[in-house]
Design a protein around this motif. Structure first.
Motif, PDB file in Angstrom:
ATOM      1  N   GLY A 110      37.388 -29.391  25.618  1.00  0.00           N
ATOM      2  CA  GLY A 110      37.651 -30.071  24.357  1.00  0.00           C
ATOM      3  C   GLY A 110      36.464 -30.081  23.424  1.00  0.00           C
ATOM      4  O   GLY A 110      36.443 -30.820  22.441  1.00  0.00           O
ATOM      5  N   CYS A 111      35.451 -29.268  23.715  1.00  0.00           N
ATOM      6  CA  CYS A 111      34.269 -29.202  22.866  1.00  0.00           C
ATOM      7  C   CYS A 111      33.512 -27.919  23.168  1.00  0.00           C
ATOM      8  O   CYS A 111      33.800 -27.231  24.154  1.00  0.00           O
ATOM      9  N   ILE A 112      32.548 -27.606  22.314  1.00  0.00           N
ATOM     10  CA  ILE A 112      31.709 -26.442  22.533  1.00  0.00           C
ATOM     11  C   ILE A 112      30.306 -26.745  21.998  1.00  0.00           C
ATOM     12  O   ILE A 112      30.147 -27.391  20.956  1.00  0.00           O
ATOM     13  N   GLY A 113      29.301 -26.331  22.738  1.00  0.00           N
ATOM     14  CA  GLY A 113      27.929 -26.585  22.337  1.00  0.00           C
ATOM     15  C   GLY A 113      27.373 -25.430  21.523  1.00  0.00           C
ATOM     16  O   GLY A 113      27.706 -24.269  21.765  1.00  0.00           O
ATOM     17  N   ILE A 114      26.507 -25.754  20.563  1.00  0.00           N
ATOM     18  CA  ILE A 114      25.890 -24.756  19.697  1.00  0.00           C
ATOM     19  C   ILE A 114      24.398 -24.694  20.006  1.00  0.00           C
ATOM     20  O   ILE A 114      23.707 -25.719  19.987  1.00  0.00           O
ATOM     21  N   LEU A 162      20.051 -26.984  22.526  1.00  0.00           N
ATOM     22  CA  LEU A 162      21.312 -27.508  22.017  1.00  0.00           C
ATOM     23  C   LEU A 162      21.048 -28.190  20.672  1.00  0.00           C
ATOM     24  O   LEU A 162      20.352 -29.203  20.610  1.00  0.00           O
ATOM     25  N   ILE A 163      21.606 -27.626  19.613  1.00  0.00           N
ATOM     26  CA  ILE A 163      21.367 -28.183  18.281  1.00  0.00           C
ATOM     27  C   ILE A 163      22.588 -28.886  17.708  1.00  0.00           C
ATOM     28  O   ILE A 163      22.499 -29.575  16.687  1.00  0.00           O
ATOM     29  N   GLY A 164      23.729 -28.700  18.339  1.00  0.00           N
ATOM     30  CA  GLY A 164      24.940 -29.339  17.826  1.00  0.00           C
ATOM     31  C   GLY A 164      26.113 -29.156  18.762  1.00  0.00           C
ATOM     32  O   GLY A 164      26.015 -28.487  19.794  1.00  0.00           O
TER      33      GLY A 164
END
Length: 371
Positions: free
Chosen positions: A279-283, A294-296
């Protein structure tokens, strides 16, 4: 040492209403005696069963106070000897023994030591004379409990310790008894009255033995630096074990982490996001100081907020939430679950030095039985 009765004291006039433990001044050559005052009762003196219960509790509390006041260097010597027992059992074990009520206490002491980093086992003194001495090795330490110190069934166990040079720690109220004289280290219980009105049933004496066993186990824990991680190894089951599970034990790592670098189109990011089912993805950053960090994060909520317009053609950094909440791998999973519940989120990235090394979903905690 002359016998001193430590019966519940009469109420004292004091500024506070709570019961106090007050060490009395010892006369020259006498040991310190601690006395627990009688608890006040707003409704006057209780009657019947409650009065008996209170008398028993205060009598045993006085015994514990006297025990604490009379601890000597023998206790430290016992810890020195017991500390030689290694956590993996390669340097022997603590063999705890006792007969009757003392035997029941001995079983509990052995169990407490074994679960707190000091390998220990109970050996019944009578069974020891019929073959169970084979359980005792020359690397072991014996801890024998007997209030009187003169238990016939324990004679062979004591003789075995002497024959093979095993350290013998005795816990007794009679220093001149067989156990008191044979022990290399004698932990002497102070002479106090039993809570039993006839003075026959072991009550105060067994309470003191149990508490002194706990004191040995806790002192060993602190001497060895036994911590929560060690504790969890010996307590994997039940609620206690679950409360000590760490994030690193449940998190998803490696290729399972949903990550894309900055500059990735949302169309591509959504494919990765759907394939990982968090349900999410890291940038992560692509260059300079932020490279690999990890910036966002892009969540379902971010997608709803940017649904208008051609979101699929946009870059992930124009949609992401910057500086997302993260957790450490050595954090307790129950603490991570609390964060998710309070923030109303379902997943948290796990970082080390700013770099994502895992992700924990709320369902991972639920499946592990953490609530």
């Amino acid at each position: 040492m002359s016998k001193t009765a430590l019966s519940p004291a009469a109420p004292r006039k004091a500024a506070g209403s709570r019961a106090k433990s007050l060490p009395a001044k010892a006369s020259s050559g006498a040991k310190t005696k601690a006395v627990i005052t009688r608890l006040p009762s707003a409704a006057g003196q209780p009657a019947g069963d409650i009065a008996v219960a209170r008398r028993v509790l205060l009598t045993e509390a006085n015994g514990l106070a006297a025990l604490a006041a009379n601890l000597s260097s023998q206790f430290t010597q016992a810890i020195d000897v017991l500390n030689r027992i290694s956590g993996d059992g390669s340097q022997g074990r603590v063999i705890v023994s006792g007969m009757g009520k003392s035997g029941h206490v001995a079983r509990k002491i052995a169990a407490t030591m074994a679960s707190t980093g000091t390998p220990a086992m109970f050996v019944h003194p009578a069974e020891a004379s019929h073959g169970d001495l084979g359980m005792v090795t020359t690397s072991d330490v014996l801890l024998c409990l007997s209030n009187s110190g003169d238990v016939p069934e324990m004679a062979d166990l004591i003789a075995h310790a002497k024959r093979f040079g095993l350290p013998l720690i005795g816990m007794t109220s009679k220093p001149k008894s067989s156990l008191g004289q044979a022990a290399d280290i004698a932990l002497i219980l102070p002479p106090v009255e039993e809570a039993c009105p006839m003075g026959l049933a072991p009550t105060t004496s067994t309470t003191m033995m149990l508490a002194l066993g706990d004191a040995l186990a806790v002192a060993l824990m602190e001497r060895k630096g036994f911590n929560r991680d060690h504790y969890r190894v010996f307590h994997p089951g039940g609620r206690l074990g679950k409360q000590l599970i760490k994030v690193k034990d449940l998190m998803h790592a490696g290729q399972a982490i949903p990550l894309v670098p900055a500059g990735t189109a949302m169309r591509e990011a959504l494919v990765t996001m759907a394939g990982r089912s968090f349900g999410c993805i890291g940038i992560t950053g692509r260059q300079g100081r932020d490279k690999g960090r990890l910036i966002g994060i892009v969540t379902d909520g971010d997608l709803r907020r940017h649904i208008d317009g051609d979101i699929l053609a946009r870059k992930v950094e124009t949609v992401m939430t910057k500086s997302p909440l993260t957790i450490r791998q050595d954090m307790l999973a129950v603490e991570a679950l609390r964060e998710m519940n309070q923030r109303r989120i379902t997943a948290l990235f796990v970082i080390d030095a700013g770099r994502p090394i895992g992700i924990l979903h709320m369902h991972d905690c639920v499946r592990a039985g953490i609530t």
